[in-house]
Design a protein around this motif. Sequence first.
Motif, short mmCIF file in Angstrom:
data_model
loop_
_atom_site.label_atom_id
_atom_site.label_comp_id
_atom_site.label_asym_id
_atom_site.label_seq_id
_atom_site.Cartn_x
_atom_site.Cartn_y
_atom_site.Cartn_z
N GLU A 153 0.81 -1.21 0.00
CA GLU A 153 0.00 0.00 0.00
C GLU A 153 0.85 1.28 0.00
N PRO B 81 3.71 3.91 7.45
CA PRO B 81 3.98 2.48 7.23
C PRO B 81 4.48 1.78 8.50
N CYS C 82 5.66 -1.20 8.59
CA CYS C 82 6.88 -1.96 8.30
C CYS C 82 8.11 -1.12 8.62
N VAL D 13 7.79 3.03 -0.69
CA VAL D 13 8.41 2.40 0.48
C VAL D 13 9.34 1.28 0.00
N CYS E 28 3.66 -5.76 9.04
CA CYS E 28 2.79 -5.25 7.97
C CYS E 28 1.44 -5.95 8.04
N PRO E 29 0.39 -5.23 8.34
CA PRO E 29 -0.92 -5.90 8.45
C PRO E 29 -1.46 -6.37 7.11
N LYS F 191 2.58 -7.77 3.18
CA LYS F 191 3.19 -7.45 1.90
C LYS F 191 4.71 -7.45 1.95
N LYS G 67 9.96 -6.69 -0.85
CA LYS G 67 8.59 -6.21 -1.01
C LYS G 67 8.44 -5.56 -2.38
S1 SF4 Z 1 4.84 -3.28 3.48
FE1 SF4 Z 1 2.85 -3.15 4.54
S2 SF4 Z 1 3.07 -1.52 6.11
FE2 SF4 Z 1 4.80 -1.33 4.67
S3 SF4 Z 1 4.12 0.21 3.20
FE3 SF4 Z 1 3.58 -1.82 2.32
S4 SF4 Z 1 1.49 -2.26 3.00
FE4 SF4 Z 1 2.25 -0.53 4.26
#
Ligand code: SF4
Length: 454
Positions: free
Chosen positions: A87, A92, A94, A112, A129-130, A133, A145
């Motif tokens: 997202e 964030p 993460c 990110v 990370c909920p 991802k 990621k």
């Molecule tokens: S890894 Fe998860 S928490 Fe980090 S930016 Fe992506 S969706 Fe958001």
Amino acid sequence: MDDYYEPWTYDYENLTAAPLGDDVPTAPPRSLVDGRPTAVTGGPNWDDDLGGGPAHLAGDPVLRKVSDDVRLEYENAFMFYLPRICEHCLNPSCVAACPSGAIYKRIEDGIVLVDQDRCRGWRMCVSGCPYKKIYFNHRTGKAEKCTFCYPRIEAGEPTVCSETCVGRLRYLGVILYDPDLVGEAASVEDDRDLYRAQLGCFLDPDDPDVAAAAEASGVPHDWITAARRSPVHALINRYRVALPLHPEYRTMPMVWYIPPLSPIVDALAGTGNDGEDAGNLFGAIDSLRIPVSYLAELFTAGDPEPVRDSLRRLAAMRAHMRRANLGEPEDPGIARSVGMDTAEMQRMYRLLALAKYEERYVIPTAYSAASGTGGDGCGCSLDTPGGPGMMPDGSSADAFHAPPKPPPQAAEPVHAAGPGGDDPPGRPRRVNLLNWNGHGRPDGLFPPRPQEET
Ligand code: SF4
């Protein structure tokens, strides 16, 4: 690994090397951790579409909340895909979870990324990370990621998933926001207020004060003009049809979704009503096959109103366009009933149904605060000397704008491949196609020509 799956591959060699016999050879799964035979029982995003049947549905926290509305009966079954990527959140988790400071949100475009050199494999980001991802690469010992295809974005190109989406579902664009408001917005007490709180962080690029403040703080002019043309800004802020995914996670997600208007025309027609009539469509929204309450749990922390509003606008657009297609006189009341005018409705229809490539992806080239412009003044924060965006010869990895140059050596924009990376020993190094400018034949990209083999 029990929680997040054991990575695996398949023993493809068995397909060609198995001894002659009566049985058709198979490619059995092998653990990527220890190479031993394994049974595949789960994987990334396994059962994301709840395809596993009632056994898995029982564990779905969203369904548990709306069990009165969603009955697990065959004739009431529904299914829709929800393609999910990182997202690139405004807040964030993460990044907050990483003890090494290896994950960061780029100030210039909000992407990110995981700095592969700094990652120490703690894996706090994986559980942090909920949206699940972040993936752990057991070979490199590093977290990985979605990179939002940043070398392409820097060159003004859309991400590969956007460009290749057959349904043309994805839109990319700039959103201006006030970072000083993010902390407060993410902390509102009631989960149901989070959608509106996040909307409150976004800025209107057509507002001259916003544009002036943005330029004064170093946002390049072409980023502001791109924000004005941004299809994402239009779908989120202007037409209010796009909604965030699970805002209750409070990470302020930045990939938004238009809720599906499940088939109601046939259902209405089956009851003897005109399924395309705006009034009938509006009335049917609360009896959609995919219940509004379920969609609200996905997109607005359970608040049904924004979902209902979005679906009403989509239904109104459908009724409006039907009249136009049948040559019937325009009924401005349809657009008015959802707070729009007919010109706006026409523009929304155009964006959702007809938009061409350059309207679906409005991406200014790399942020160049120094020059005050994007365009040819491309600059990448990762292109600092020795940075992960640099080629081994010290040049930028931006293959799209670079002048023709000799074929690059195999190089990764992040230092994942090569010795210690994830190239199996004995195999040629991988070539990162994003770094290839289309000229020459980089080593490893093509099979050797017969004369090269000798
Ligand atoms: S890894 Fe998860 S928490 Fe980090 S930016 Fe992506 S969706 Fe958001």
